[in-house]
Design an enzyme around this catalytic site. Structure first.
Site, short mmCIF file in Angstrom:
data_model
loop_
_atom_site.label_atom_id
_atom_site.label_comp_id
_atom_site.label_asym_id
_atom_site.label_seq_id
_atom_site.Cartn_x
_atom_site.Cartn_y
_atom_site.Cartn_z
N TYR A 151 0.84 -1.21 0.00
CA TYR A 151 0.00 0.00 0.00
C TYR A 151 0.87 1.25 0.00
O TYR A 151 0.73 2.12 -0.86
CB TYR A 151 -0.90 -0.03 1.23
CG TYR A 151 -1.90 1.09 1.31
CD1 TYR A 151 -3.03 1.11 0.51
CD2 TYR A 151 -1.73 2.14 2.23
CE1 TYR A 151 -3.97 2.14 0.61
CE2 TYR A 151 -2.66 3.16 2.33
CZ TYR A 151 -3.78 3.16 1.52
OH TYR A 151 -4.71 4.18 1.62
N ASN A 196 -14.46 -0.86 13.48
CA ASN A 196 -14.32 -1.98 14.41
C ASN A 196 -14.87 -1.63 15.79
O ASN A 196 -15.68 -2.36 16.34
CB ASN A 196 -12.84 -2.35 14.59
CG ASN A 196 -12.43 -3.53 13.71
OD1 ASN A 196 -13.16 -3.89 12.80
ND2 ASN A 196 -11.27 -4.10 13.98
N GLN A 215 -0.64 4.34 20.75
CA GLN A 215 -0.38 4.93 19.41
C GLN A 215 -1.49 5.93 19.08
O GLN A 215 -2.62 5.77 19.55
CB GLN A 215 -0.28 3.83 18.33
CG GLN A 215 -1.56 3.12 17.94
CD GLN A 215 -1.87 1.90 18.81
OE1 GLN A 215 -1.53 1.87 19.98
NE2 GLN A 215 -2.51 0.91 18.25
N THR A 216 -1.15 6.94 18.28
CA THR A 216 -2.13 7.99 18.01
C THR A 216 -2.54 8.02 16.54
O THR A 216 -1.79 7.60 15.66
CB THR A 216 -1.58 9.39 18.37
OG1 THR A 216 -0.53 9.73 17.45
CG2 THR A 216 -1.08 9.44 19.81
N PRO A 280 2.22 2.41 12.49
CA PRO A 280 2.79 3.71 12.86
C PRO A 280 2.42 4.11 14.30
O PRO A 280 1.28 3.92 14.73
CB PRO A 280 2.17 4.67 11.85
CG PRO A 280 1.83 3.81 10.68
CD PRO A 280 1.43 2.49 11.26
#
Ligand code: NAD
Ligand code: UDP
Ligand code: UDP
Length: 323
Positions: A151, A196, A215-216, A280
């Site tokens: 991707y 989800n 994680q943001t 990420p």
């Protein structure tokens, strides 16, 4: 192929049966344009465009953009590409082909027609960023051989092709780097975090947090994003992008889970799973360029956007239980 008699255009939207594409087509039809939707229905659904089939200015063409396409249009929005990690990793070779061969074919079409072409690029071109927030001049931190690479590198190569067609053939290009976007018509089972969490909360199932949830991400409501697309497409030919489009509000994934539980009144608990490879750690757009060039910034706060999205999934739920 500009028509001289009015400002009504014939506009091609690839990936139009998907989440973002279907909202874009609604806006373009509202503006009075003719819209041709090209989609192979890999991740898009007919449900997203059901309401358009009787529209006199709408046409649907089932087609895979990795194959050549000969049509006559005035503008192209190239959105065709699976966007959720679950879907784009399902057939990674096809994902790269969609981004790269799809871009070549759509650029070839734009070159023959001498028409403007818009590319739905992504914040994934920044990979796991070490610059925060991300500005357009940051070149990114991308693993070329990992599970997300089909991707990320596919989209990076598509950007390269857009800029080479611009430099080499004088094409008028508009490249938008889209950050996480959510809203009604997201696929309920595509594995993205907002859909989800909402579906899990509505069903009372455990909310699946990957990693420790620190994680943001920055979440943009789809109507805001589409407004950015339209403004970018209207700019003069000197504006090529890339331009970040996203909401700079930054939230941890854990905070998102807690907000969804609170807003749905759910009794769901949190469960923690392993963080996927190369996920990420942080992401937040710097939107100074979009503000300056497009006079654009998001207007829908997370709570308001989530409430509209929860209402959508709530209405969809009975049909999902039957299916
Ligand atoms: P989506 O999966 O809902 O829509 C993508 C559409 O493209 C689907 O209708 C799918 O069937 C179609 N498609 C896939 N491969 C195709 C092919 N080979 N030929 C023709 N059609 C094909 O995803 P979305 O969220 O609506 O994303 C739209 C675009 O925006 C994508 O290009 C995506 O990479 C980009 N984007 C989205 C986000 C986001 O947060 N939603 C973020 C960054 C970039
Ligand atoms: N193409 C297309 N529709 C068109 C024109 C071109 O699908 O109306 C495809 C064609 O298959 C070609 C690609 O776009 O492979 C790139 O076109 P370009 O003109 O840049 O390259 P060339 O045809 O010279 O390889
Ligand atoms: N995520 C999560 N639980 C889920 C789905 C996703 O914790 O059920 C996390 C995922 O690991 C990532 C973030 O939420 O850190 C956003 O994931 P998504 O797939 O929506 O988009 P991405 O930004 O990773 O492409």
């Amino acid at each position: 192929m500009a028509r001289l008699y009015d400002s009504r255009k014939r506009i091609l939207v690839t990936g139009g049966a998907g989440f973002i594409g279907s909202h874009l087509m609604d806006r373009l039809l509202d503006q009075g344009h003719d819209v041709i939707c090209v989609d192979n229905l890999f991740t898009g659904t007919k449900r997203n465009i059901d309401h358009l089939h009787t529209h006199p200015r709408f046409e649907f063409l089932r087609h895979d953009v990795t194959f050549p396409l000969y049509l006559e249009v005035d503008e192209i929005y190239n959105l065709a590409c699976p966007a959720s990690p679950v879907h784009y990793q399902h057939d990674p070779v096809q994902t790269t082909k969609t981004s790269v061969h799809g871009a070549i074919n759509m650029l070839g079409l734009a070159k023959r027609l001498k028409c403007k072409i818009f590319q739905a690029s992504t914040s994934e071109v920044y990979g796991d960023p070490v610059v925060h927030p991300q500005t357009e001049d940051y070149w990114g931190n991308v693993n070329p051989i990992g599970p997300r690479s089909c991707y990320d590198e596919g989209k990076r190569c598509a950007e390269t092709l857009f800029f080479d067609y611009h430099r080499q053939h004088g094409l008028e290009i508009k490249v938008a780097r889209i950050f996480n976007t959510y809203g009604p018509r997201m696929h309920h089972a595509d594995g993205r975090v907002v859909s989800n969490f909402i579906v899990q909360a509505l069903l009372g199932d455990p909310i699946t947090i990957y990693g420790d949830g620190s994680q943001t991400r920055s979440f943009c409501y789809v109507d805001d994003l589409v407004e950015g697309f339209l403004r970018l497409m209207e700019t003069g030919r000197e504006e090529t992008g890339p331009i970040n489009l996203g909401n700079p509000g930054e939230f941890t994934i854990r905070a998102l889970a807690e907000k969804v539980i609170e807003m749905t009144g759910s009794r769901s608990t949190l469960v923690f799973h392993n963080l996927p490879q190369d996920d990420p750690k942080q992401r937040k757009p710097d939107i100074s360029r979009a503000k300056a060039a497009l006079d654009w910034e998001p207007t829908v706060a997370l709570e308001e956007g989530l409430s509209r999205t929860i209402a959508y999934f709530n209405a969809l739920l009975p049909t999902l239980k039957v299916a």
